[in-house]
Design an enzyme around this catalytic site. Structure first.
Site, PDB file in Angstrom:
ATOM      1  N   HIS A   8      16.308 -16.412   8.206  1.00  0.00           N
ATOM      2  CA  HIS A   8      16.487 -15.552   9.484  1.00  0.00           C
ATOM      3  C   HIS A   8      17.241 -14.329   8.996  1.00  0.00           C
ATOM      4  CE1 HIS A   8      20.633 -16.615  10.225  1.00  0.00           C
ATOM      5  NE2 HIS A   8      20.183 -17.902   9.919  1.00  0.00           N
ATOM      6  N   GLU A  81      18.566 -25.329  12.551  1.00  0.00           N
ATOM      7  CA  GLU A  81      19.937 -25.475  11.525  1.00  0.00           C
ATOM      8  C   GLU A  81      20.374 -26.746  12.033  1.00  0.00           C
ATOM      9  OE1 GLU A  81      21.056 -25.240   8.827  1.00  0.00           O
ATOM     10  OE2 GLU A  81      21.587 -23.187   8.708  1.00  0.00           O
TER      11      GLU A  81
END
Length: 189
Positions: A8, A81
């Protein structure tokens, strides 16, 4: 046909070296620009599938790619994550000073390292690889927008290591890497 992994775009937490974990942290201005640049970078890969972690920073990055290449996004929570538990929202330097032994454990990247109140790298690696094995069974080439630790775990698992990373490894925001193909001995876990 390939599976590509992309991290990201940048967030304020990246800039301040703060554990994001599974917190909903948006892209900062630089991250928004990086997401648009990533969309241009991957446009020539012939992508037919786009996957993403549902966390805001990955979702916003994937939305920029989707808008540019016209491929819809499929979200999978297994691509999120690491659950960093009680370390979430804390600064790296703060944790290094408060609990040097635990911090050294994190820096080691050993597969059995676990975050208090969170998960181990082994647990995260299992969920990430299960998602990637399923993605590999679908249309390709595909892009998976995810997180730095997701990428490290996936690459290290494909290289035959249960460890998550070494302190010398860095994956810059919006970096793109190709996931190595599965081997006969790779069970996805």
């Amino acid at each position: 046909m390939a599976i590509y992994l992309a991290r990201h775009g940048q967030t304020a937490y990246n800039q301040t070296r703060r554990f994001q974990g599974q917190t909903e942290v948006p892209l900062d201005e630089t991250g928004q620009r990086q997401a648009k640049e990533l969309a241009v970078t991957v446009a020539d890969l012939g992508l037919v599938a786009l996957w993403s972690s549902p966390l805001t920073r990955a979702r916003q990055t994937a939305e920029a790619v989707s808008a540019h290449i016209g491929v819809p996004i499929r979200f999978d929570p297994r691509l999120m994550e690491t659950d960093t538990g009680v370390w979430t929202d804390r600064l790296y330097d703060e944790l290094a000073a408060a609990d040097p032994a635990a911090y050294r454990g994190w820096v080691s990247g050993a597969g059995d390292f676990g975050f208090e109140g969170g998960e181990t790298y082994a647990e995260q690696g299992d969920r990430v690889m299960a998602a990637l094995v399923e993605i590999e069974q679908g249309p390709r080439p595909a892009l998976v927008v995810c997180h730095g630790m997701v990428m490290r775990l996936a690459l290290n698992r494909r290289a035959g290591s249960a460890d998550a990373w070494s302190s010398s490894e860095t994956i810059p925001n919006t970096a793109v890497v190709e996931l190595p193909p599965r081997t006969k001995s790779d069970t996805g876990s």
